[in-house]
Design an enzyme around this catalytic site. Structure first.
Site, PDB file in Angstrom:
ATOM      1  N   ASN A 240     -13.907  -3.376   4.691  1.00  0.00           N
ATOM      2  CA  ASN A 240     -13.976  -2.314   5.285  1.00  0.00           C
ATOM      3  C   ASN A 240     -12.621  -1.689   4.311  1.00  0.00           C
ATOM      4  O   ASN A 240     -11.782  -1.571   4.263  1.00  0.00           O
ATOM      5  CB  ASN A 240     -12.388  -2.881   6.302  1.00  0.00           C
ATOM      6  CG  ASN A 240     -11.868  -2.174   7.554  1.00  0.00           C
ATOM      7  OD1 ASN A 240     -12.039  -1.182   7.132  1.00  0.00           O
ATOM      8  ND2 ASN A 240     -10.341  -2.875   8.176  1.00  0.00           N
ATOM      9  N   LYS A 242     -10.291   1.053   5.279  1.00  0.00           N
ATOM     10  CA  LYS A 242      -9.194   0.803   5.984  1.00  0.00           C
ATOM     11  C   LYS A 242      -9.039   2.451   5.739  1.00  0.00           C
ATOM     12  O   LYS A 242      -9.688   4.251   5.239  1.00  0.00           O
ATOM     13  CB  LYS A 242      -8.263   0.504   5.719  1.00  0.00           C
ATOM     14  CG  LYS A 242      -8.281  -0.867   5.962  1.00  0.00           C
ATOM     15  CD  LYS A 242      -7.544  -1.739   6.133  1.00  0.00           C
ATOM     16  CE  LYS A 242      -7.587  -3.645   5.983  1.00  0.00           C
ATOM     17  NZ  LYS A 242      -6.549  -4.532   6.255  1.00  0.00           N
ATOM     18  N   HIS A 325      -9.941  -4.193  15.123  1.00  0.00           N
ATOM     19  CA  HIS A 325      -9.559  -3.931  14.163  1.00  0.00           C
ATOM     20  C   HIS A 325      -7.838  -4.888  14.343  1.00  0.00           C
ATOM     21  O   HIS A 325      -7.324  -3.993  15.182  1.00  0.00           O
ATOM     22  CB  HIS A 325      -9.673  -2.651  13.049  1.00  0.00           C
ATOM     23  CG  HIS A 325      -8.824  -3.648  11.832  1.00  0.00           C
ATOM     24  ND1 HIS A 325      -7.345  -4.299  11.521  1.00  0.00           N
ATOM     25  CD2 HIS A 325      -9.640  -4.534  10.446  1.00  0.00           C
ATOM     26  CE1 HIS A 325      -7.264  -4.814  10.412  1.00  0.00           C
ATOM     27  NE2 HIS A 325      -8.801  -5.094  10.506  1.00  0.00           N
ATOM     28  N   GLU A 327      -4.817  -3.840  13.309  1.00  0.00           N
ATOM     29  CA  GLU A 327      -3.700  -2.856  12.868  1.00  0.00           C
ATOM     30  C   GLU A 327      -4.129  -2.014  13.845  1.00  0.00           C
ATOM     31  O   GLU A 327      -3.535  -1.229  13.938  1.00  0.00           O
ATOM     32  CB  GLU A 327      -4.652  -2.542  11.664  1.00  0.00           C
ATOM     33  CG  GLU A 327      -4.093  -3.486  10.765  1.00  0.00           C
ATOM     34  CD  GLU A 327      -4.801  -3.048   8.890  1.00  0.00           C
ATOM     35  OE1 GLU A 327      -5.554  -1.843   9.038  1.00  0.00           O
ATOM     36  OE2 GLU A 327      -4.802  -4.152   7.892  1.00  0.00           O
ATOM     37  N   GLU A 397     -10.115 -12.933  12.117  1.00  0.00           N
ATOM     38  CA  GLU A 397      -9.134 -11.912  11.085  1.00  0.00           C
ATOM     39  C   GLU A 397      -8.055 -12.925  11.750  1.00  0.00           C
ATOM     40  O   GLU A 397      -7.110 -11.547  12.240  1.00  0.00           O
ATOM     41  CB  GLU A 397     -10.027 -10.852  11.101  1.00  0.00           C
ATOM     42  CG  GLU A 397     -11.068  -9.822  10.457  1.00  0.00           C
ATOM     43  CD  GLU A 397     -10.452  -8.833  10.241  1.00  0.00           C
ATOM     44  OE1 GLU A 397     -11.272  -8.785   8.667  1.00  0.00           O
ATOM     45  OE2 GLU A 397      -9.987  -7.674  10.553  1.00  0.00           O
ATOM     46  N   GLY A 403      -4.494  -8.252   4.423  1.00  0.00           N
ATOM     47  CA  GLY A 403      -3.794  -8.256   3.698  1.00  0.00           C
ATOM     48  C   GLY A 403      -2.745  -8.147   3.061  1.00  0.00           C
ATOM     49  O   GLY A 403      -1.577  -7.659   2.357  1.00  0.00           O
ATOM     50  N   SER A 443      -7.977 -11.329   3.201  1.00  0.00           N
ATOM     51  CA  SER A 443      -7.777 -11.917   1.588  1.00  0.00           C
ATOM     52  C   SER A 443      -8.762 -12.128   1.546  1.00  0.00           C
ATOM     53  O   SER A 443      -8.730 -13.507  -0.063  1.00  0.00           O
ATOM     54  CB  SER A 443      -6.422 -12.407   1.988  1.00  0.00           C
ATOM     55  OG  SER A 443      -5.763 -12.228   2.197  1.00  0.00           O
TER      56      SER A 443
HETATM   57  P1  PGA Z   1      -8.057  -7.809   3.116  1.00  0.00           P
HETATM   58  O1  PGA Z   1      -8.103  -6.811   4.928  1.00  0.00           O
HETATM   59  O2  PGA Z   1      -9.596  -8.031   2.791  1.00  0.00           O
HETATM   60  O3  PGA Z   1      -7.424  -6.996   2.758  1.00  0.00           O
HETATM   61  O4  PGA Z   1      -6.749  -8.353   3.880  1.00  0.00           O
HETATM   62  C1  PGA Z   1      -9.578  -7.567   5.647  1.00  0.00           C
HETATM   63  C2  PGA Z   1      -9.457  -6.594   7.180  1.00  0.00           C
HETATM   64  O5  PGA Z   1      -8.557  -6.260   7.517  1.00  0.00           O
HETATM   65  O6  PGA Z   1     -10.376  -6.262   6.922  1.00  0.00           O
END
Ligand code: PGA
Length: 479
Positions: A240, A242, A325, A327, A397, A403, A443
């Protein structure tokens, strides 16, 4: 594995799961105890169960017959009775010897010339010993074989090492060879040897060389070495990106990624920003790397300024779309309801939804993680059929791990992924739960992906930060 194992699994697997009927199993050999598991499993699948060889006498005894000095597994009489009952309840026709070739004693040496006579199987004289099936039995068994479209044969009908007592076994091999319409499967060293000796090997569909493992396969036991080869849940490494990378930067990253992860062992998906899709799709063409979007609208078109419709993605060649997601839930008002609408829409046009769920730190600390995830997914999956659900991807997640560099432990991640699979089994069925892919995200990096992906219910990862580094993502794509 090699072609021989493949054939073994294909032929025997089909016989067990979707046999052409009538399906007839012929079991022989000396001991009932060797074949209990096979009988118990096959009794739920076959139309006719034919029992010959030394083990038949225990069944004949269980039915009240006189078996003289013939081989008896006295401790297994009750079991034989219950198997006879089971066959009846399942509508399976059980064929036992009608007549028997008897002698005064077991041949010594084994190939000694001996005098034999044929008597009814249920009335073997007290001083005689049954060592092969008789002519009427051969006729009855051969008829069952001639009518069959699938036959599994395991174990000889008599003491076939002695030519005088080999007639039953030979006749069965001959009957199998004569039936060129049936799938014929020979298992077990003795029956295989008989078939080879008689020169019938090329007339059989498959002669199993798997020995004890093949028997276990017929018993319905899961063979771990085979199960992992048949695992339909290929791992998926999903990136992803982003809101990162311009189209030119995306093209450069993809070029690098194609060179490094173009042949990765896992399925690979990258989800760049919309405006990079074109460049990324071009670079991915002809490779195993699939391309997805990070979101979409649930309407086909219209006055939705700033939104992207499903068919726009589809036309570009996009195969997957990330939905819900955290976010998007946090910053853009995505709700369980819109996630559900989008998932239904994606499925209706042929896009694979990657549905995200996850709990906040407060929810984890309150001990309501599983309830929360179940609720999110129940809403997200509303109206989705079992067939559709089997093909979708769910990404667990935990918000506190995204993140932040904080990864859930392997056990924490697997616990929730297992709970998600259990929910899918509850909402649909075990088959669907076995097929749906459940990813962990939060992560994931080149250092922890192998251990995470090795967990029983984690089928790969949804990767943010580390998916922007070709080397790291390559490691993940091979984990
Ligand atoms: P990250 O993000 O691997 O940077 O923690 C995962 C995600 O949001 O899909």
């Amino acid at each position: 594995c090699g072609y021989l194992i493949q054939k073994e699994i294909d032929v025997m697997g089909k016989a067990l799961s979707a046999p052409e009927r009538p399906f007839v199993a012929i079991l022989g050999g000396a001991k009932v105890s060797d074949k209990i598991g096979v009988i118990e499993n096959l009794i739920t699948k076959v139309d006719k169960l034919v029992i010959g060889g030394g083990m038949a006498y225990t069944f004949l005894k269980a039915m009240g017959g006189e078996i003289g000095q013939s081989l008896l597994d006295a401790e297994k009489i009750d079991l034989a009775k219950s198997l006879i009952e089971k066959a009846k309840n399942n509508g399976v026709e059980l064929l036992l010897p009608i007549d028997t070739v008897v002698t005064d004693s077991f041949p010594e040496p084994i190939n000694a010339e001996i005098a034999t006579e044929i008597v009814p199987s249920h009335a073997i004289p007290a001083d005689k010993m049954g060592l092969d099936i008789g002519t009427k039995t051969i006729e009855a068994f051969s008829k069952a074989i001639a009518d069959a479209r699938t036959v599994v044969w395991n174990g000889p009908m008599g003491v076939f090492e002695n030519p005088i007592l080999a007639k039953g076994t030979i006749a069965i091999a001959q009957a199998l060879a004569n039936n060129d319409k049936a799938t014929t499967i020979i298992g077990g060293g003795d029956s295989a040897a008989a078939v080879e000796q008689l020169g019938f090997a090329d007339k059989m569909t498959h002669i199993s060389t798997g020995g004890g493992a093949s028997l276990e396969f017929l018993e319905g036991i899961v063979l771990p070495g085979i199960a992992c080869l048949l695992d339909s849940r290929t791992k998926l490494a999903a990136g992803n990106w982003k809101m990162n990378k311009t189209p030119a930067e995306a093209a450069a990253l993809m070029q690098d990624l194609v060179a490094k992860a173009g042949n990765a062992s896992n399925d690979v998906l990258v989800c760049p920003p919309y405006v990079c899709l074109d460049a990324v799709l071009k670079a991915a063409k002809g490779t195993k790397i699939m391309v997805g979007a990070q979101n979409m609208h649930f309407e086909d078109k219209g006055a939705f300024t700033g939104e992207i419709a499903p068919n726009m993605l589809l036309e570009m060649g996009v195969s997957h779309v990330i939905l819900g997601h955290s976010e998007r839930r946090e910053y853009f008002g995505e709700t369980d309801e819109t996630v559900n609408k989008k998932a239904l829409k994606a499925l209706s046009v042929g896009l694979v939804p990657v549905i995200c769920c996850g709990e906040s730190l407060a929810q984890r600390e309150d001990g309501i993680t599983i309830e929360w995830i179940r609720m999110q997914l129940k809403k997200a999956l509303r109206g989705i059929t079992a067939e559709q659900a089997a093909g979708i991807v769910i990404a667990y997640e935990p918000i506190w791990a995204i993140g932040t560099g904080k990864t859930a432990t392997n056990e924490q991640a697997n616990e929730v992924c297992s709970a998600i699979r259990a929910l899918v089994a509850e909402l649909y069925d075990a088959d669907t739960a076995g097929q749906i892919r459940i990813l962990y995200g939060g992560s994931v990096n080149a250092g922890n992906s192998a251990d995470l992906f090795a967990m029983s219910d984690i089928d790969g990862g949804l990767v943010g930060g580390a998916s922007l580094k070709a080397d790291d993502f390559t490691v993940i794509a091979n984990s």
